[in-house]
Write a protein that holds these residues in place. Structure first.
Motif, PDB file in Angstrom:
ATOM      1  N   TYR A 290     117.127  32.221   1.094  1.00 20.34           N
ATOM      2  CA  TYR A 290     116.271  31.488   0.169  1.00 20.34           C
ATOM      3  C   TYR A 290     115.065  32.362  -0.183  1.00 20.34           C
ATOM      4  O   TYR A 290     114.620  33.178   0.610  1.00 20.34           O
TER       5      TYR A 290
ATOM      6  N   PHE B 250     117.311  28.464  -3.431  1.00 17.17           N
ATOM      7  CA  PHE B 250     118.550  29.071  -2.937  1.00 17.17           C
ATOM      8  C   PHE B 250     118.849  30.376  -3.651  1.00 17.17           C
ATOM      9  O   PHE B 250     118.742  30.480  -4.879  1.00 17.17           O
TER      10      PHE B 250
ATOM     11  N   GLN C 234     123.845  22.073  11.336  1.00 17.76           N
ATOM     12  CA  GLN C 234     122.420  22.080  11.040  1.00 17.76           C
ATOM     13  C   GLN C 234     121.996  23.493  10.664  1.00 17.76           C
ATOM     14  O   GLN C 234     122.558  24.478  11.148  1.00 17.76           O
ATOM     15  N   LEU C 235     120.973  23.602   9.809  1.00 10.70           N
ATOM     16  CA  LEU C 235     120.447  24.913   9.424  1.00 10.70           C
ATOM     17  C   LEU C 235     119.397  25.362  10.437  1.00 10.70           C
ATOM     18  O   LEU C 235     118.452  24.625  10.721  1.00 10.70           O
TER      19      LEU C 235
ATOM     20  N   TRP D 137     116.575  28.234  10.953  1.00 10.77           N
ATOM     21  CA  TRP D 137     115.828  29.087  10.028  1.00 10.77           C
ATOM     22  C   TRP D 137     115.117  30.227  10.745  1.00 10.77           C
ATOM     23  O   TRP D 137     114.620  30.081  11.863  1.00 10.77           O
ATOM     24  N   GLY D 138     115.048  31.372  10.054  1.00  8.09           N
ATOM     25  CA  GLY D 138     114.165  32.443  10.474  1.00  8.09           C
ATOM     26  C   GLY D 138     112.757  32.158   9.967  1.00  8.09           C
ATOM     27  O   GLY D 138     112.552  31.249   9.163  1.00  8.09           O
ATOM     28  N   ALA D 139     111.794  32.951  10.436  1.00  5.14           N
ATOM     29  CA  ALA D 139     110.393  32.744  10.066  1.00  5.14           C
ATOM     30  C   ALA D 139     110.075  33.296   8.680  1.00  5.14           C
ATOM     31  O   ALA D 139     108.986  33.057   8.161  1.00  5.14           O
ATOM     32  N   GLY D 140     111.009  34.028   8.093  1.00  2.00           N
ATOM     33  CA  GLY D 140     110.807  34.554   6.752  1.00  2.00           C
ATOM     34  C   GLY D 140     110.235  35.957   6.742  1.00  2.00           C
ATOM     35  O   GLY D 140     109.528  36.370   7.662  1.00  2.00           O
TER      36      GLY D 140
ATOM     37  N   GLN E 265     106.555  23.196   7.835  1.00  2.00           N
ATOM     38  CA  GLN E 265     106.449  24.643   7.700  1.00  2.00           C
ATOM     39  C   GLN E 265     105.031  25.075   8.059  1.00  2.00           C
ATOM     40  O   GLN E 265     104.084  24.747   7.346  1.00  2.00           O
TER      41      GLN E 265
ATOM     42  N   LYS F 200     105.976  30.777  10.961  1.00  5.13           N
ATOM     43  CA  LYS F 200     106.945  30.135  11.861  1.00  5.13           C
ATOM     44  C   LYS F 200     108.157  29.688  11.066  1.00  5.13           C
ATOM     45  O   LYS F 200     108.056  29.433   9.857  1.00  5.13           O
ATOM     46  N   PRO F 201     109.308  29.567  11.723  1.00  2.00           N
ATOM     47  CA  PRO F 201     110.487  29.058  11.011  1.00  2.00           C
ATOM     48  C   PRO F 201     110.301  27.616  10.587  1.00  2.00           C
ATOM     49  O   PRO F 201     109.525  26.866  11.201  1.00  2.00           O
ATOM     50  N   LEU F 202     111.014  27.244   9.553  1.00  9.80           N
ATOM     51  CA  LEU F 202     111.043  25.841   9.172  1.00  9.80           C
ATOM     52  C   LEU F 202     111.517  25.007  10.353  1.00  9.80           C
ATOM     53  O   LEU F 202     112.512  25.336  10.994  1.00  9.80           O
TER      54      LEU F 202
ATOM     55  N   LEU G 119     113.010  21.475  11.412  1.00 12.22           N
ATOM     56  CA  LEU G 119     113.640  20.247  10.938  1.00 12.22           C
ATOM     57  C   LEU G 119     113.085  19.066  11.718  1.00 12.22           C
ATOM     58  O   LEU G 119     113.092  19.068  12.949  1.00 12.22           O
TER      59      LEU G 119
ATOM     60  N   VAL H 263     116.602  13.887   9.539  1.00 10.64           N
ATOM     61  CA  VAL H 263     117.708  13.991   8.597  1.00 10.64           C
ATOM     62  C   VAL H 263     118.250  12.596   8.338  1.00 10.64           C
ATOM     63  O   VAL H 263     118.454  11.820   9.276  1.00 10.64           O
TER      64      VAL H 263
ATOM     65  N   GLU I 115     119.416  12.456  12.596  1.00  6.61           N
ATOM     66  CA  GLU I 115     118.824  13.500  13.425  1.00  6.61           C
ATOM     67  C   GLU I 115     117.341  13.235  13.569  1.00  6.61           C
ATOM     68  O   GLU I 115     116.656  12.913  12.597  1.00  6.61           O
TER      69      GLU I 115
ATOM     70  N   LEU J 271     102.530  22.597   5.942  1.00  5.20           N
ATOM     71  CA  LEU J 271     103.205  22.224   4.697  1.00  5.20           C
ATOM     72  C   LEU J 271     104.422  21.381   5.072  1.00  5.20           C
ATOM     73  O   LEU J 271     105.239  21.808   5.890  1.00  5.20           O
TER      74      LEU J 271
ATOM     75  N   LEU K 272     107.792  19.787   3.847  1.00  4.12           N
ATOM     76  CA  LEU K 272     108.783  19.954   2.787  1.00  4.12           C
ATOM     77  C   LEU K 272     109.874  18.904   2.901  1.00  4.12           C
ATOM     78  O   LEU K 272     110.375  18.632   3.985  1.00  4.12           O
TER      79      LEU K 272
ATOM     80  N   GLN L 100     120.587  23.320   0.219  1.00  2.00           N
ATOM     81  CA  GLN L 100     119.531  22.313   0.209  1.00  2.00           C
ATOM     82  C   GLN L 100     118.554  22.634  -0.914  1.00  2.00           C
ATOM     83  O   GLN L 100     118.180  23.781  -1.124  1.00  2.00           O
TER      84      GLN L 100
END
Lengths: 109, 115
Positions: A35, A45, A96-97, A99-102, B37, B41-43, B45, B48, B56, B88, B90, B104
């Motif tokens: 993303y 995406f 489930q997704l 995620w990395g920190a980006g 967010q 750091k990673p998003l 979750l 859900v 979830e 943040l 999301l 998504q």
């Protein structure tokens, strides 16, 4: 535990090529996503890989090696508007997704 | 309106306040998500929902309370938050829950500051 690693920040020059790497260790694998997120905006995406190999989409390409737990996003002919954060995410065995920190990409003229 | 919308875009609240975040998706999707967010750091979750049922809850503190009245709307009710909850928030939606290449779609987020 589950883990996604990607560099925190990268710098590249306008017109050049940059490769952003992502390594993952997850419980199961059901696809990998990239993303793009501009500052203050929603992630959007870019690509999806579930089989090994390279997927090309215009100036952007994404590569996957499942045996190595590795992916990269390749950006060609960089433009100033490509300055953004790039997020790697893996769909695990529970779908489930994770995620990395980006990776924050800075493009210089 | 198209895509996923969120209101408000910015929110400043005290630790004793009660507020709600709203998300609406105009894509006809069946699954909706709340993420947190934080910088570098990673998003994370948080919640859900699939077809309006929660599927979830990732050990989120009870000061966050989600509500999904229908498949197009999702709320996050906030009360007695802590300064570390500043982030943040999301909202996202997808056609189904974790099926194949279903991507998504994200809203622009609510920037929350807790004083």
């Amino acid at each position: 535990g589950q883990n996604i690693d990607q560099p925190t920040e990268m710098t590249a020059t306008e017109g050049a090529i940059v490769q952003i790497n992502c390594t993952y260790q997850t419980s199961g694998f059901n696809g990998l996503f990239w993303y793009q997120q501009h500052a203050g905006e929603a992630p959007t995406f870019l690509s999806y890989n579930v089989l090994d190999g390279l997927e090309e989409k215009g100036r952007f390409s994404s590569f996957l090696s499942r045996s190595k737990g590795y992916s990269y996003l390749l950006l060609k002919e960089l433009q100033m508007k490509d300055s953004a954060s790039y997020l790697c995410a893996v769909r695990d065995s529970n779908y489930q997704l994770i995620w990395g920190a980006g990776t924050k990409l800075i493009i210089k003229p | 309106e198209t895509g996923v919308t969120q209101t408000p875009r910015h929110l400043v609240m005290g630790m004793t306040n009660k507020k709600s975040l709203k998300c609406e998706q105009h894509l006809g999707h069946n699954a909706m998500y709340w993420y947190k967010q934080s910088a570098k750091k990673p998003l994370e979750l948080m919640f859900v929902y699939s077809l309006e049922e929660r599927v979830e809850n990732n050990s989120v503190p009870s000061r966050f309370s989600p509500e999904c009245p229908n498949s197009s709307h999702l709320f996050l009710h906030l009360h007695t938050l802590q300064p570390e909850d500043s982030a943040l928030y999301l909202c996202a939606s997808s056609q189904s829950l974790g099926s194949g290449s279903d991507e998504q779609f994200f809203g622009p987020g609510t920037r929350l500051t807790v004083l």
